[in-house]
Design a protein around this motif. Structure first.
Motif, PDB file in Angstrom:
ATOM      1  N   ALA A  34      49.438  -4.486  -0.617  1.00 39.87           N
ATOM      2  CA  ALA A  34      48.617  -5.692  -0.584  1.00 39.87           C
ATOM      3  C   ALA A  34      48.371  -6.148   0.854  1.00 39.87           C
ATOM      4  N   HIS A  35      49.426  -6.137   1.677  1.00 37.04           N
ATOM      5  CA  HIS A  35      49.260  -6.503   3.090  1.00 37.04           C
ATOM      6  C   HIS A  35      48.403  -5.469   3.814  1.00 37.04           C
ATOM      7  N   LEU A  36      48.574  -4.214   3.459  1.00 40.49           N
ATOM      8  CA  LEU A  36      47.771  -3.159   4.061  1.00 40.49           C
ATOM      9  C   LEU A  36      46.300  -3.367   3.740  1.00 40.49           C
ATOM     10  N   TYR A  37      46.001  -3.708   2.514  1.00 40.14           N
ATOM     11  CA  TYR A  37      44.619  -3.927   2.098  1.00 40.14           C
ATOM     12  C   TYR A  37      44.007  -5.104   2.851  1.00 40.14           C
ATOM     13  N   ARG A  38      44.792  -6.164   3.033  1.00 42.73           N
ATOM     14  CA  ARG A  38      44.287  -7.317   3.786  1.00 42.73           C
ATOM     15  C   ARG A  38      43.905  -6.913   5.208  1.00 42.73           C
ATOM     16  N   GLY A  39      44.741  -6.077   5.820  1.00 42.57           N
ATOM     17  CA  GLY A  39      44.428  -5.618   7.165  1.00 42.57           C
ATOM     18  C   GLY A  39      43.197  -4.735   7.213  1.00 42.57           C
ATOM     19  N   GLU A  42      40.077  -6.823   6.950  1.00 40.34           N
ATOM     20  CA  GLU A  42      39.796  -7.507   8.217  1.00 40.34           C
ATOM     21  C   GLU A  42      39.096  -6.568   9.199  1.00 40.34           C
ATOM     22  N   ARG A  43      39.530  -5.304   9.225  1.00 35.80           N
ATOM     23  CA  ARG A  43      38.869  -4.336  10.101  1.00 35.80           C
ATOM     24  C   ARG A  43      37.448  -4.041   9.626  1.00 35.80           C
ATOM     25  N   VAL A  44      37.245  -3.967   8.315  1.00 40.84           N
ATOM     26  CA  VAL A  44      35.895  -3.782   7.784  1.00 40.84           C
ATOM     27  C   VAL A  44      34.999  -4.918   8.237  1.00 40.84           C
ATOM     28  N   THR A  45      35.504  -6.140   8.152  1.00 42.70           N
ATOM     29  CA  THR A  45      34.727  -7.313   8.557  1.00 42.70           C
ATOM     30  C   THR A  45      34.404  -7.274  10.048  1.00 42.70           C
ATOM     31  N   THR A  46      35.377  -6.846  10.856  1.00 41.66           N
ATOM     32  CA  THR A  46      35.154  -6.758  12.305  1.00 41.66           C
ATOM     33  C   THR A  46      34.062  -5.753  12.636  1.00 41.66           C
ATOM     34  N   TRP A  47      34.131  -4.586  12.026  1.00 43.74           N
ATOM     35  CA  TRP A  47      33.119  -3.563  12.302  1.00 43.74           C
ATOM     36  C   TRP A  47      31.763  -3.947  11.733  1.00 43.74           C
ATOM     37  N   GLY A 100      32.073   4.362  12.464  1.00 45.38           N
ATOM     38  CA  GLY A 100      33.364   3.707  12.560  1.00 45.38           C
ATOM     39  C   GLY A 100      33.588   2.721  11.423  1.00 45.38           C
ATOM     40  N   TYR A 101      32.553   1.978  11.071  1.00 51.10           N
ATOM     41  CA  TYR A 101      32.643   1.043   9.953  1.00 51.10           C
ATOM     42  C   TYR A 101      32.987   1.766   8.659  1.00 51.10           C
ATOM     43  N   ASP A 102      32.421   2.958   8.462  1.00 49.21           N
ATOM     44  CA  ASP A 102      32.663   3.707   7.231  1.00 49.21           C
ATOM     45  C   ASP A 102      34.110   4.178   7.123  1.00 49.21           C
ATOM     46  N   VAL A 103      34.776   4.397   8.259  1.00 53.25           N
ATOM     47  CA  VAL A 103      36.185   4.814   8.225  1.00 53.25           C
ATOM     48  C   VAL A 103      37.024   3.748   7.535  1.00 53.25           C
ATOM     49  N   TRP A 104      36.849   2.485   7.938  1.00 51.86           N
ATOM     50  CA  TRP A 104      37.654   1.404   7.366  1.00 51.86           C
ATOM     51  C   TRP A 104      37.191   1.068   5.963  1.00 51.86           C
ATOM     52  N   SER A 106      35.958   3.117   3.746  1.00 42.98           N
ATOM     53  CA  SER A 106      36.422   4.146   2.818  1.00 42.98           C
ATOM     54  C   SER A 106      37.882   3.921   2.436  1.00 42.98           C
ATOM     55  N   ARG A 107      38.695   3.466   3.380  1.00 43.10           N
ATOM     56  CA  ARG A 107      40.095   3.182   3.065  1.00 43.10           C
ATOM     57  C   ARG A 107      40.202   1.988   2.118  1.00 43.10           C
ATOM     58  N   ALA A 108      39.418   0.939   2.392  1.00 43.46           N
ATOM     59  CA  ALA A 108      39.454  -0.230   1.518  1.00 43.46           C
ATOM     60  C   ALA A 108      39.009   0.133   0.108  1.00 43.46           C
ATOM     61  N   ARG A 109      37.982   0.966  -0.014  1.00 38.28           N
ATOM     62  CA  ARG A 109      37.501   1.360  -1.326  1.00 38.28           C
ATOM     63  C   ARG A 109      38.533   2.224  -2.049  1.00 38.28           C
TER      64      ARG A 109
END
Length: 237
Positions: A34-39, A42-47, A100-104, A106-109
């Protein structure tokens, strides 16, 4: 869960369906995920913000060039050609950022469809039985997942086809309406460059951009919302 652990089977239900455990009981791995997903979000939003910054700069520069190009009769139409070139530069930068945005994303998805979707409805199972192993490998060896050509095509279709179309129409209007009594060859000419050569280069560039935008290719972007995906979702409902 180490790479050399012979007891770890990523396809085993107790390993892949930890989302079910998050609902049935509190697990340490579920809390960490859950904490990992939150992080990751946040990276998806930044990119995503970086993508928007590039688009905003492109629109701002385009508006300034259009205002200058039509500010007086003596302004050369070459400024609009320069504007098209600037749009292409912004497109190249934005496509790289989109990779770069797609990297983060894809992990969130991966977490959404295999962890949280399974937690909300365990009867649906997981989309990828080896999702934990895939995510672990991605953290050990992060890599770009989307080809640069696909990133270019996506940003062209979503943003830069309209911007380049505005610049192209403005250029055609500039050479047609601001040079009365001249042929299109004379109006399109630049110092030392005949008009047919200028028009030929513009047509070639437009053809390349159109081909890149519409050329069919295998989709590698993961979890992107589109009209096709929405239609498939409605059919399942």
């Amino acid at each position: 869960m180490s790479r050399g652990d012979p007891d770890f089977d990523p396809e085993a239900p107790e390993q892949s369906e930890i989302g079910r455990e998050m609902v049935d009981q509190s697990t340490g791995l579920g809390s960490v995920a859950a904490h990992l997903y939150r992080g990751e979000v946040e990276r998806v939003t930044t990119w995503r913000g970086r993508l928007d910054e590039t688009t905003n700069w492109a629109v701002t520069v385009m508006a300034a060039i259009l205002v200058y190009a039509f500010s007086s009769d003596g302004t050369s139409h070459a400024i609009l050609l320069v504007g098209m070139l600037v749009m292409v530069v912004f497109l190249g930068i934005e496509a790289r950022r989109y990779q770069g945005y797609d990297v983060w994303r894809s992990r969130a998805r991966l977490l959404q469809e295999n962890l949280f979707a399974n937690a909300l409805d365990p009867s649906g199972g997981v989309e990828r039985p080896r999702w934990r192993a895939e995510l672990s490998e991605d953290y050990r060896n992060p890599s770009i997942k989307m080809p640069y050509s696909e990133a270019l095509g996506r940003r062209l279709r979503r943003v830069y086809v309209p911007l380049l179309t505005i610049m192209l129409v403005s250029w055609l209007f500039r050479i047609a309406a601001y040079h009365p009594g001249q042929t299109w060859r004379q109006a399109a000419a630049l110092p030392g460059i005949p008009g047919p050569v200028v028009v030929g280069v513009v047509v070639l560039c437009v053809g390349l951009a159109t081909g890149l935008a519409i050329w069919p290719r295998e989709r590698r972007a993961k979890g992107e919302v589109s009209e096709r995906n929405y239609g498939e979702w409605k059919e399942r409902r």
